[in-house]
Structures are given as structure tokens and as C-alpha cells.
Write a protein that holds these residues in place. Structure first.
Motif, PDB file in Angstrom:
ATOM      1  N   ASN A   1      47.616  44.382  26.599  1.00 40.71           N
ATOM      2  CA  ASN A   1      46.633  44.946  27.370  1.00 40.71           C
ATOM      3  C   ASN A   1      45.364  44.982  26.618  1.00 40.71           C
ATOM      4  O   ASN A   1      45.134  45.513  25.581  1.00 40.71           O
ATOM      5  CB  ASN A   1      46.821  46.255  27.741  1.00 40.71           C
ATOM      6  CG  ASN A   1      48.312  46.465  28.675  1.00 40.71           C
ATOM      7  OD1 ASN A   1      48.723  45.658  29.355  1.00 40.71           O
ATOM      8  ND2 ASN A   1      49.149  47.271  28.032  1.00 40.71           N
ATOM      9  N   ARG A   2      44.278  44.497  27.278  1.00 40.81           N
ATOM     10  CA  ARG A   2      42.875  44.708  26.791  1.00 40.81           C
ATOM     11  C   ARG A   2      42.225  45.811  27.380  1.00 40.81           C
ATOM     12  O   ARG A   2      41.977  45.913  28.625  1.00 40.81           O
ATOM     13  CB  ARG A   2      42.314  43.507  26.689  1.00 40.81           C
ATOM     14  CG  ARG A   2      42.845  42.163  26.166  1.00 40.81           C
ATOM     15  CD  ARG A   2      42.083  41.009  26.115  1.00 40.81           C
ATOM     16  NE  ARG A   2      41.639  40.481  27.376  1.00 40.81           N
ATOM     17  CZ  ARG A   2      42.565  40.201  28.321  1.00 40.81           C
ATOM     18  NH1 ARG A   2      43.685  39.880  28.048  1.00 40.81           N
ATOM     19  NH2 ARG A   2      42.059  39.622  29.469  1.00 40.81           N
ATOM     20  N   ILE A   3      42.079  46.804  26.718  1.00 42.16           N
ATOM     21  CA  ILE A   3      41.460  47.955  27.379  1.00 42.16           C
ATOM     22  C   ILE A   3      40.208  48.427  26.909  1.00 42.16           C
ATOM     23  O   ILE A   3      39.856  48.666  25.582  1.00 42.16           O
ATOM     24  CB  ILE A   3      42.323  49.361  26.863  1.00 42.16           C
ATOM     25  CG1 ILE A   3      43.908  48.710  27.499  1.00 42.16           C
ATOM     26  CG2 ILE A   3      41.912  50.580  27.570  1.00 42.16           C
ATOM     27  CD1 ILE A   3      44.931  49.849  27.143  1.00 42.16           C
ATOM     28  N   SER A   4      39.085  48.587  27.821  1.00 37.15           N
ATOM     29  CA  SER A   4      37.835  49.038  27.485  1.00 37.15           C
ATOM     30  C   SER A   4      37.898  50.460  27.612  1.00 37.15           C
ATOM     31  O   SER A   4      38.329  51.214  28.207  1.00 37.15           O
ATOM     32  CB  SER A   4      37.039  48.454  28.618  1.00 37.15           C
ATOM     33  OG  SER A   4      35.524  49.027  28.445  1.00 37.15           O
ATOM     34  N   VAL A   5      37.178  50.898  26.174  1.00 35.68           N
ATOM     35  CA  VAL A   5      36.940  52.431  25.999  1.00 35.68           C
ATOM     36  C   VAL A   5      35.662  52.946  26.164  1.00 35.68           C
ATOM     37  O   VAL A   5      34.937  52.318  25.545  1.00 35.68           O
ATOM     38  CB  VAL A   5      37.596  52.957  24.538  1.00 35.68           C
ATOM     39  CG1 VAL A   5      37.539  54.298  24.328  1.00 35.68           C
ATOM     40  CG2 VAL A   5      38.986  52.262  24.332  1.00 35.68           C
TER      41      VAL A   5
ATOM     42  N   VAL B   1      36.738  60.411  28.050  1.00 37.08           N
ATOM     43  CA  VAL B   1      36.805  59.084  27.769  1.00 37.08           C
ATOM     44  C   VAL B   1      37.469  58.178  28.889  1.00 37.08           C
ATOM     45  O   VAL B   1      38.688  58.761  29.369  1.00 37.08           O
ATOM     46  CB  VAL B   1      37.802  58.773  26.522  1.00 37.08           C
ATOM     47  CG1 VAL B   1      37.954  57.433  26.211  1.00 37.08           C
ATOM     48  CG2 VAL B   1      37.233  59.470  25.338  1.00 37.08           C
ATOM     49  N   HIS B   2      36.970  56.932  29.154  1.00 36.74           N
ATOM     50  CA  HIS B   2      37.452  56.253  30.545  1.00 36.74           C
ATOM     51  C   HIS B   2      38.107  55.041  29.870  1.00 36.74           C
ATOM     52  O   HIS B   2      37.191  54.520  28.909  1.00 36.74           O
ATOM     53  CB  HIS B   2      35.977  55.843  31.262  1.00 36.74           C
ATOM     54  CG  HIS B   2      35.322  57.045  31.689  1.00 36.74           C
ATOM     55  ND1 HIS B   2      35.603  57.944  32.584  1.00 36.74           N
ATOM     56  CD2 HIS B   2      34.009  57.210  31.560  1.00 36.74           C
ATOM     57  CE1 HIS B   2      34.583  58.871  32.916  1.00 36.74           C
ATOM     58  NE2 HIS B   2      33.717  58.470  32.015  1.00 36.74           N
ATOM     59  N   LEU B   3      39.144  54.907  30.326  1.00 34.41           N
ATOM     60  CA  LEU B   3      39.866  53.519  29.888  1.00 34.41           C
ATOM     61  C   LEU B   3      39.926  52.729  31.187  1.00 34.41           C
ATOM     62  O   LEU B   3      40.337  53.204  32.192  1.00 34.41           O
ATOM     63  CB  LEU B   3      41.350  54.025  29.314  1.00 34.41           C
ATOM     64  CG  LEU B   3      41.416  55.113  28.469  1.00 34.41           C
ATOM     65  CD1 LEU B   3      42.928  55.068  27.846  1.00 34.41           C
ATOM     66  CD2 LEU B   3      40.689  54.553  27.288  1.00 34.41           C
ATOM     67  N   ASP B   4      39.797  51.441  31.271  1.00 38.38           N
ATOM     68  CA  ASP B   4      39.678  50.408  32.005  1.00 38.38           C
ATOM     69  C   ASP B   4      40.461  49.262  31.506  1.00 38.38           C
ATOM     70  O   ASP B   4      40.150  48.842  30.267  1.00 38.38           O
ATOM     71  CB  ASP B   4      38.441  50.068  32.295  1.00 38.38           C
ATOM     72  CG  ASP B   4      37.644  51.184  33.025  1.00 38.38           C
ATOM     73  OD1 ASP B   4      37.966  51.608  34.430  1.00 38.38           O
ATOM     74  OD2 ASP B   4      36.877  51.921  32.606  1.00 38.38           O
ATOM     75  N   LEU B   5      41.114  48.567  32.321  1.00 38.63           N
ATOM     76  CA  LEU B   5      41.910  47.125  31.874  1.00 38.63           C
ATOM     77  C   LEU B   5      41.046  46.235  32.190  1.00 38.63           C
ATOM     78  O   LEU B   5      40.374  46.149  33.277  1.00 38.63           O
ATOM     79  CB  LEU B   5      43.133  47.158  32.617  1.00 38.63           C
ATOM     80  CG  LEU B   5      44.124  45.755  32.535  1.00 38.63           C
ATOM     81  CD1 LEU B   5      44.555  45.960  31.014  1.00 38.63           C
ATOM     82  CD2 LEU B   5      45.199  45.708  33.312  1.00 38.63           C
ATOM     83  N   VAL B   6      40.881  45.145  31.076  1.00 35.63           N
ATOM     84  CA  VAL B   6      39.882  44.243  31.283  1.00 35.63           C
ATOM     85  C   VAL B   6      40.896  43.263  31.965  1.00 35.63           C
ATOM     86  O   VAL B   6      41.784  42.732  31.145  1.00 35.63           O
ATOM     87  CB  VAL B   6      39.399  43.987  29.667  1.00 35.63           C
ATOM     88  CG1 VAL B   6      38.347  42.690  29.799  1.00 35.63           C
ATOM     89  CG2 VAL B   6      38.610  44.950  29.266  1.00 35.63           C
ATOM     90  N   THR B   7      40.079  42.687  32.701  1.00 40.88           N
ATOM     91  CA  THR B   7      40.956  41.255  33.446  1.00 40.88           C
ATOM     92  C   THR B   7      39.736  40.272  33.585  1.00 40.88           C
ATOM     93  O   THR B   7      38.463  40.732  33.756  1.00 40.88           O
ATOM     94  CB  THR B   7      41.447  41.751  34.680  1.00 40.88           C
ATOM     95  OG1 THR B   7      40.470  41.899  35.873  1.00 40.88           O
ATOM     96  CG2 THR B   7      42.326  43.054  34.982  1.00 40.88           C
ATOM     97  N   PRO B   8      40.006  39.014  33.815  1.00 40.57           N
ATOM     98  CA  PRO B   8      38.919  38.068  33.879  1.00 40.57           C
ATOM     99  C   PRO B   8      37.950  38.571  35.338  1.00 40.57           C
ATOM    100  O   PRO B   8      36.936  38.030  35.135  1.00 40.57           O
ATOM    101  CB  PRO B   8      39.577  36.818  34.287  1.00 40.57           C
ATOM    102  CG  PRO B   8      41.041  36.996  33.755  1.00 40.57           C
ATOM    103  CD  PRO B   8      41.589  38.686  33.886  1.00 40.57           C
ATOM    104  N   LYS B   9      38.577  39.152  36.446  1.00 43.96           N
ATOM    105  CA  LYS B   9      37.677  39.373  37.568  1.00 43.96           C
ATOM    106  C   LYS B   9      36.905  40.651  37.414  1.00 43.96           C
ATOM    107  O   LYS B   9      35.721  40.638  38.060  1.00 43.96           O
ATOM    108  CB  LYS B   9      38.590  39.440  38.822  1.00 43.96           C
ATOM    109  CG  LYS B   9      39.247  37.953  39.083  1.00 43.96           C
ATOM    110  CD  LYS B   9      40.048  38.074  40.271  1.00 43.96           C
ATOM    111  CE  LYS B   9      40.977  36.825  40.496  1.00 43.96           C
ATOM    112  NZ  LYS B   9      41.698  36.561  41.877  1.00 43.96           N
ATOM    113  N   LYS B  10      37.599  41.824  36.931  1.00 42.35           N
ATOM    114  CA  LYS B  10      36.936  43.016  37.079  1.00 42.35           C
ATOM    115  C   LYS B  10      37.468  43.869  35.853  1.00 42.35           C
ATOM    116  O   LYS B  10      38.500  43.455  35.350  1.00 42.35           O
ATOM    117  CB  LYS B  10      36.930  43.558  38.326  1.00 42.35           C
ATOM    118  CG  LYS B  10      38.282  43.871  38.746  1.00 42.35           C
ATOM    119  CD  LYS B  10      38.296  44.301  40.487  1.00 42.35           C
ATOM    120  CE  LYS B  10      39.594  44.703  40.711  1.00 42.35           C
ATOM    121  NZ  LYS B  10      39.767  45.569  41.959  1.00 42.35           N
ATOM    122  N   LEU B  11      37.113  45.136  35.747  1.00 45.11           N
ATOM    123  CA  LEU B  11      37.510  46.286  35.040  1.00 45.11           C
ATOM    124  C   LEU B  11      38.457  47.062  35.871  1.00 45.11           C
ATOM    125  O   LEU B  11      37.932  47.444  37.203  1.00 45.11           O
ATOM    126  CB  LEU B  11      36.659  47.131  34.286  1.00 45.11           C
ATOM    127  CG  LEU B  11      35.829  46.676  33.232  1.00 45.11           C
ATOM    128  CD1 LEU B  11      34.752  47.541  32.666  1.00 45.11           C
ATOM    129  CD2 LEU B  11      36.546  46.077  32.187  1.00 45.11           C
TER     130      LEU B  11
END
Length: 875
Positions: free
Chosen positions: A329-333, A343-353
Motif C-alpha cells: 500500500n502506498r499511503i499519502s501522509v 494526520v490524514h492517511l490516503d491510499l495512493v491509486t492511479p486514479k485518485k487518493l
């Protein structure tokens, strides 16, 4: 696979409802991996809708039967996240069934150990049958493989050259190494060369092969030293960097003897001058061993046919996959401008967070960049071992200090031993020892191998929780972690990291058989100037020679013209760089071998006929003008040809004057400063272009003298701790003279780091290349003067510079795969400098356990791992 299932999978992926369900499942599953159970943190985030899990598991069953890798990856994600998000046995059984259908049995074994469940009869039988179909016999043990591993394993039965491309965690190296070991065990005679780009990777591969082939240890030699086997054993495996492989081919007759060549991290073909050395070495091996099997390993590469075209292998079988058996999982912090605790965590996907959750920590994050990275790692890395990316050695030390100062874990016996080893064998005031006691460490390429291996072993055992590391870990070394933390896509002073290398490092999060899921935390990702980790794209293979000759054709021509004109080195533009120098040098070398047409005739090389003719003509003229012998160009073509010619002229003058006290290198164990000071000054003057005359060059002369003294001590095998102590002592003296203050801890660490750099970058790399050229030039000059009897008396100090030992006994110890620290320590106890490997083993067998137990636990562990001693260490 089912065409119908593939069509259904495509239809499902078009439905927004599927992606909505999946986003909820991923958020819940990822959240379960981020925090420890005892962490008191308020978390808000998406929840899984009722019956969504059932829909997703049914969907995953369809995806697992589809033929495309995107569907299979989604099926794996659903199975893994479902097992993390739910405690129900039915859900875990469904996940096991899906992973069985995918053939991910290594991952399944890890999942079942963490979430045991009583399977129904049908699931149990299905899993058992599919597992058996994916199981092969390795060394008498039945080993279940992934679908990709099984396909690769079967393909290796052929004799075709094969390029293997797969993500970092796919287990490709395991299969290829096992194939080599099976061949070595089955054959009466066998020879292989395994080429890897870093010494750290050499050490790891050598250790694996030693263990795997211990049953035939008497008939096989596994070595990282490029010299002939003094015992002439029927089986040989050389594990070498491209530079050592080049040296081997220049000194050992291997024509027709090599059965298997493996090039690991084959994308190194694009690494400027080192890539050209790799290309030339592989081509020499192909030409001299036409029956040899070639295997190339690269992480997620495209255009693999370029490898074959670059070395004259027209047809290569490509085995590739983009599917990793570990969910990464690539996670934007991100952080709140209004609340420093959010702290906001979002999963990085090719289409969106995709939102994962908002975390309300007690800790505030209104911090500077490095401090913020450390704070994030401490909070989000508490659930498992973590790697923290540092942009350089100093940055790795600084990040480690921040982590160590802000945590209070207990220490283990292993960490206490490691800390004592650091104090005993590096320096008693090295901050790394105290960091290790706090469960954190740093790791970079210039560190001594045994220290680096000790740190890696402690991390693998779970004793070290955090490891702050540089790009050293980007290639090859198997160091699994639950978490990876990155806050920049740059290195050093802001230079952009290669995108493929960054993906390679991210792939350390979760490794096959170690973890079923890995998290890559991208700190402040939304503010990165570039976002290379949003979507993985196969990186295109590059060949450094092709790229240089095509893109910098005029610069290569200019350098060749300078060689024709013998333009003095100090009057030329030295900014051309190693890459252009190496390209011109390779053209010269191939011209001297009458094989330049083959190099310039590669079908992938985009040069006009006029351009090729120009390079050919200039190369011929340069060879005539410079009069460089082929023996020198064979291993030194990457050095400036005009500089080599100037050095040759000076050596000729000294030989004609019979001034051998200044020209003939001797064994450094004696009083050798005078001759080596003369030689190394000569190398810096001619090959380094360094001015050593006049008052303005006083600093240069002092530096060269320092290099000479250190190089001599290094070659003699003097302990690293002594070299480091002298460096620290000098820094303390300077500090006292300049500001009358005691040396700070940062300055002590800096002195140690500078010594590591001097040894690894200057002595073991630059001087090794220069020394090899010097020895070849000297032998040529002596032969020209009719002094053939003196040629054999020339001491080849290039190998002593690289290994850090100068005696046969020292080389025999290194031959076992021992680190320089251990080899030097043991050589100092042996009173015979000329022992063979067998004689060294005999010496060990005669020593009492009490002697061995006086050594450092890490040294004893290394000796025991190499089967040189059997005693256990007791404090």
C-alpha cells in the motif's frame, strides 16, 4: 484461464459500486496494520457497508479465475484485506480459498500462521490439491511456489538465455539461485559467474550459496575473489561485481569453462561507466563461452531484449510479471493546517487518493522536515519493522538520532552484543552503538561489511525496530520490513532519484514469506514536486554505451580527437565526465581487439554509417598515436586514454633510468611508504589530474600523503578501529588548535564517516582501478626494456587495495566469505602468512575453544556460519 471469467471481471471493474466497496475494505484493512493494539489514538475513517464484504469475496473468486494480472491483483487485495478486516472464520476460509486459486502459497502460509482457522472439507481438499500442483522438489524438500515462480522454475530447464522481470517481492532470486544450486550439485564439473552491482549483495548471495551447498563443500569453491582456485576444485561459483568480473577475465582463462552466467539487477547496464563495464564483461563471457546459459534479473523492467542486443544475444526468453505476491500500500501522509495533532492517511491509486482515516495523535506534527519524518515513523511504524529513507549518510545518522532520542525500548542480548562490537571494532565513542541499544540504527554503503551485516541481521530478527538507510538498500539486499517511510524523491543535494530505483526501495515493504502486506508511507506526498509513486510503470531498460554514443556523439568524438592529438590532460575540458570517457575508451579497446564493428553494428544502436565510420577512423588513429598496449586497455579502458599514455611515458622514463625504488610496488607488509608515496602521487598527477607542485598545492600533497598512509595500513590488514581512532584523534587535535573546545559527538561521527568514505570510495574503488592500470603499464614498460625477469616481481597491489589484506593467509580467510574485519583479526593471530584455505581450516581445527570465545560474538558468529569453528560464544 477462463475467458468467461476475464470478461466478467472486466464488466465488474466498470461498476462504480465495486470500487466503492473496495475502497471501504482497503481503508479498514490498512487501518488494522498501522497501529499497535495498545496505541491510544482516535481514528475516523470509512467503514465497510453491510454485505459489502460478501460481494467483494464473491467478486474475488471470479477475479482469481481471470487471465489478466489486474484482476488477480485485485483478488489478492480483497483476500488479504478481508482477512485483516474480519475475525469471522467464514471470511478467513474464503480468503484462503482465493489465495489458493491464485497460487500464492508462500503468502497463504504466512496468513494461516497469523489467523489459524478450521477449514471445511472442500476448501481443505482444494487448497491441498492446488498446493501440490505448485510444489517442486528442492534439495529433497517439497517447496510450494507462486504461479510465477513455478512458471519461471519450469522455464529454467531449457538452455535459452532468459530475462526475468518481476517486482522486488516476487521471489525471482530465490528460484534462480536454487536453479544454480541444483545444477551445481548434479554436475561432475560446473562453473558459474554471478554478477551483482554491490559488495553488500555479493555478501548476501555468497552466504546463501554457502549454506545451500554445504553438503558438497569439499568439491565446490564459492568465492567473491577474482583469482584462480589454488585447489583446482571441479566446481566453481564466482560471486563478483562487474569490476571484479572484468579483473577475473583479464587474469584467468575461463574460455569454454563457464556453464552459467547470472546478472542480477541487470538494469545496471544503464549505469554510466559501470554499465559499460557490465556490458563489456557479459559480451566477453558470451564470446568465450558460447555454450553458457545466461540469466538476467531486473525488477519490473520493459525492453529486456535490449540486454541481449547489447551483448550479442539475439534471442532472449522473457519471463515477466507485474503481480506481487505481497499487497503493498502506498499511503499519502498529510497534515492539518488547523490542528497540529491531526494526520490524514490516503491510499495512493492511479486514479485518485482514497481516504483511509484521520488520526488524532497526542503528538504534535508542527515540525521541520526531518523531525516530522521521524515523528511519523515513530507513530505509524510501531506495528512492525520499519525502513526510513535518508538522502545520504549524514542524513541517515541525523534521522537515527531523532528516533533514538524519542523512544525508550528495552534491549536484547543481540543488540547488546552488536553495540559492544561497534565499540570494539569501530570506535568506543561511535554514536551508532548507543542508537543500537535504543533499537534503531543507520545503514549506508560505505560502512564495513560485517557491521552492515550485523545491523541487517538484527533487523531481520526483529531486534532493531527502525533502520534509516540510503540508496544502498535499493538494489538486491533482502531486508523485509512491514513499513517504509519516504519523504522525498531525491537524493544527496536534491538530485532526482531514478523512478525505478524508488519503486525498488518501496518494494522492501513486505517480502514474500515474511509479510502478507506492506505499507509505504509517503510523507507530505501532496507537496512533492514530482509524484513518481502514483502509478507503477515498467521502466525501460537502458544501455549506458548506447545512450552516451547517441546523445553525446560530438563529445565522444571530441575526446577521441584529443587522444589522436595527445592533448595534455590539464588543457582539456575535464567536465566530460566518466560516462563519455568510458564510452570513448570502450571504442578504443574494441578497436584494439578488432571487434569494434560488432559493437557499433548492434541493431539497437541508432548511428548513421558516417558516424560509425568517423568513430572507427578516430579510434584507429588514437591507438597509433597513444601506443597503449592491449593489456592495459583490457581492464582500464574506462580511464582517460591520454592520461594513461602520459603515465606510461613517465613509467618508461623511470624504467630507463633503472629508478626501481620509485616505480616497483612491493608487498606492503614491509617498509613500503617511500615507493607507494611515489606511485600514488604519480597516479593522482596523471590519472587524477591533480596539481602537486607549488605552494598552492600544499593541501593536495597533504591529502595524497594521507591517502598513501591509510592505503598502506589498509593493505597490511591493520584493524579498522585503529584507522578510525587515528582519524578521530586528528579531528580532536584540529578542534583543540582552532576553537579550544572538545570534539562534539557530531564531529566524531563525521570523522568516522569520512574514514569509511576514504576507504570505500577512494581506496577500494578509485585506487583499485588506477592500481590495475599502473601494474599493467609497468609490466609492459619492463618487457619493452627487455627486463622480463622483473615482470613477475611486480606486486599487483590492486587486489590488496580492494580486499584490505596482502598475504596469502589473508586472502584465504577472505576466500571463506569472511568480512575484512574478521579476516584481519584472525590473520593477526596466525604466524604464517602463506597458508592456503585448507591450511587455514586446519589451523582453526587445532585452536582451543577458549581462544575463539575471547573474540567478539559477531566475529564468532561469522566464523561459525562459515563452518570454521563450532563453538558457541559465551560471555
Amino acid at each position: 484461464m477462463s475467458t468467461f471469467a476475464t470478461e466478467v471481471a472486466i464488466d465488474i471493474r466498470r461498476e462504480p459500486g465495486f470500487w466503492s466497496d473496495l475502497a471501504e475494505l482497503r481503508a479498514v484493512g490498512i487501518r488494522s496494520t498501522v497501529l499497535q493494539a495498545n496505541q491510544q489514538v482516535r481514528v475516523d475513517g470509512p467503514v465497510l457497508a453491510e454485505k459489502a464484504l460478501t460481494r467483494l469475496l464473491n467478486t474475488a473468486s471470479v477475479f482469481a479465475s481471470a487471465s489478466d494480472e489486474e484482476s488477480k491483483e485485485l483478488a489478492q487485495q480483497i483476500a488479504v484485506f478481508a482477512s485483516l478486516a474480519s475475525s469471522e472464520d467464514m471470511v478467513h476460509e474464503a480468503s484462503i480459498r482465493i489465495l489458493s486459486d491464485l497460487g500464492n502459497f508462500p503468502g497463504l502460509r504466512k496468513l494461516e500462521s497469523e489467523h489459524p482457522v478450521d477449514l471445511g472439507f472442500e476448501t481443505h481438499m482444494r487448497r491441498g490439491l492446488l498446493r501440490e500442483l505448485n510444489t517442486v522438489d528442492m534439495a529433497g524438500v517439497r517447496v510450494p511456489l507462486t504461479e510465477y515462480q513455478l512458471d519461471l522454475w519450469r522455464s529454467l530447464d531449457s538452455s535459452a538465455a532468459t530475462a526475468v522481470s518481476a517486482p522486488t517481492s516476487a521471489g525471482k532470486s530465490f528460484v534462480v539461485l536454487e536453479h544454480m544450486c541444483e545444477r551445481a550439485m548434479a554436475a561432475e564439473r560446473f562453473a558459474a559467474i554471478y554478477i551483482a552491482p554491490t559488495r553488500a549483495l555479493l555478501t548476501e548471495i555468497h552466504g546463501k550459496l554457502e549454506k545451500r551447498l554445504s553438503s558438497i563443500s569439499k568439491s565446490i569453491r564459492i568465492t567473491t575473489i577474482p583469482v584462480p582456485d589454488p585447489e583446482s576444485r571441479p566446481k566453481q561459483i564466482y560471486v563478483l561485481t562487474q569490476e571484479r568480473a572484468q579483473f577475473l577475465l583479464s587474469t584467468v582463462a575461463v574460455a569454454g569453462l563457464i556453464d552459467l552466467v547470472i546478472s542480477d539487477e541487470a538494469q545496471s547496464l544503464g549505469d554510466d561507466s559501470r554499465g559499460m563495464i557490465l556490458q563489456d564483461t557479459l559480451e566477453k563471457l558470451r564470446e568465450s563461452n558460447p555454450a553458457a546459459r545466461f540469466l538476467f534479473l531486473a525488477p519490473g523492467a520493459s525492453g529486456l531484449q535490449l540486454i541481449g542486443d547489447s551483448i550479442g544475444l539475439p534471442d532472449i526468453n522473457v519471463k515477466e510479471t507485474t503481480l506481487s505476491p505481497v499487497v503493498q500500500n502506498r499511503i499519502s501522509v498529510g497534515f492539518s493546517d488547523l490542528d497540529e495533532h491531526l494526520v490524514h492517511l490516503d491510499l495512493v491509486t492511479p486514479k485518485k487518493l482514497e481516504p483511509i482515516g484521520t488520526y488524532q495523535f497526542q503528538r504534535g506534527f508542527a515540525l521541520g522536515d526531518d523531525t516530522k519524518l521521524a515523528a511519523v515513523a515513530l507513530e505509524l511504524g510501531a506495528s512492525g519493522r520499519s525502513l526510513v529513507y535518508a538522502t545520504g549518510a549524514k542524513n541517515a545518522e541525523d534521522l537515527t538520532a531523532l528516533l533514538a532520542l524519542n523512544r525508550h525500548p528495552g534491549t536484547s542480548k543481540g543488540l547488546s552484543d552488536l553495540a559492544k562490537f561497534i565499540e570494539q571494532h569501530i570506535h568506543k565513542q561511535y554514536s551508532l552503538a548507543n542508537f543500537v541499544r535504543q533499537g534503531v540504527a543507520f545503514h549506508y554503503g560505505n560502512m564495513p561489511s560485517l557491521l552492515r551485516e550485523g545491523i541487517e541481521a538484527a533487523f531481520k530478527r526483529g531486534e532493531l525496530d527502525y533502520l534509516c538507510c540510503t540508496t544502498t538498500l535499493f538494489q538486491g539486499v533482502n531486508l523485509p520490513a512491514r513499513n517504509v517511510f519516504i519523504d522525498t524523491p531525491t537524493r544527496g543535494k536534491g538530485a532526482a532519484l531514478d523512478e525505478a530505483a524508488l519503486w525498488n526501495f518501496a518494494g522492501r515493504a513486505g517480502r514474500l514469506g515474511e509479510e502478507v502486506v506492506g505499507n509505504v508511507f509517503l510523507v507530505n506526498y501532496e507537496h512533492w514536486e514530482s509524484k513518481p509513486l502514483t502509478e507503477r510503470k515498467p521502466f525501460a531498460m537502458k544501455a549506458a554505451f548506447k545512450r552516451t554514443v547517441e546523445a553525446d556523439f560530438d563529445a565522444v568524438v571530441e575526446l577521441l580527437q584529443a587522444a589522436v592529438d595527445k592533448a595534455p590532460i590539464l588543457e582539456r575540458d575535464r567536465a566530460a565526465g566518466d560516462r563519455i570517457t568510458a564510452a570513448a575508451g570502450l571504442i578504443l579497446f574494441r578497436s584494439s581487439q578488432k571487434t569494434l564493428d560488432g559493437l557499433l553494428g548492434r541493431r539497437s544502436l541508432s548511428l548513421t554509417t558516417e558516424q560509425k565510420d568517423s568513430l572507427t577512423e578516430l579510434a584507429d588513429q588514437a591507438l597509433t598515436s597513444l601506443e597503449l598496449p592491449a593489456s592495459v586497455l583490457t581492464t582500464s579502458w574506462m580511464l582517460d586514454p591520454v592520461a594513461l599514455a602520459g603515465l606510461l611515458q613517465r613509467i618508461r622514463e623511470l624504467v630507463c633510468q633503472r629508478d626501481f625504488a620509485k616505480v616497483m610496488p612491493s608487498n606492503p607488509s614491509g617498509d613500503a611508504y617511500t615507493v607507494y608515496n611515489s606511485i600514488i602521487r604519480r597516479l593522482y598527477k596523471y590519472l587524477g589530474g591533480v596539481n602537486l607542485k607549488g605552494d598552492e598545492a600544499k593541501g593536495n600533497r597533504g591529502f595524497v600523503a594521507h591517502v598513501t598512509v591509510t592505503a598502506l595500513k589498509w593493505m597490511r590488514g591493520e584493524p579498522l578501529t585503529q584507522l578510525v581512532a587515528e582519524a578521530v584523534k586528528y579531528k580532536k587535535k584540529v578542534a583543540q588548535q582552532t576553537n579550544k573546545r572538545p570534539l562534539t559527538q557530531a564531529a566524531i561521527d563525521g570523522a568516522i564517516r569520512d574514514m569509511f568514505t576514504l576507504i570505500e570510495q577512494t581506496i577500494r574503488f578509485k585506487l583499485v582501478q588506477w592500481a590495475k592500470a599502473y601494474v599493467d603499464l609497468l609490466k609492459y614498460a619492463l618487457a619493452q626494456e627487455g627486463l622480463d625477469e622483473m615482470v613477475s616481481q611486480v606486486y599487483d597491489f590492486s587486489l590488496a587495495l580492494e580486499l584490505g589484506v596482502s598475504t596469502r593467509t589473508g586472502r584465504s580467510l577472505v576466500e571463506f566469505g569472511l568480512s575484512r574485519i574478521t579476516a584481519a583479526a584472525m590473520a593477526s593471530l596466525i604466524t604464517d602468512s602463506s597458508l592456503s584455505a585448507d591450511q587455514v581450516r586446519g589451523w582453526f581445527s587445532q585452536q582451543p575453544a577458549s581462544l575463539i570465545q575471547q573474540l567478539s560474538p559477531l566475529v564468532v558468529a561469522e566464523l561459525r556460519e562459515r563452518s570454521l569453528v563450532s563453538v558457541e560464544y559465551s560471555a
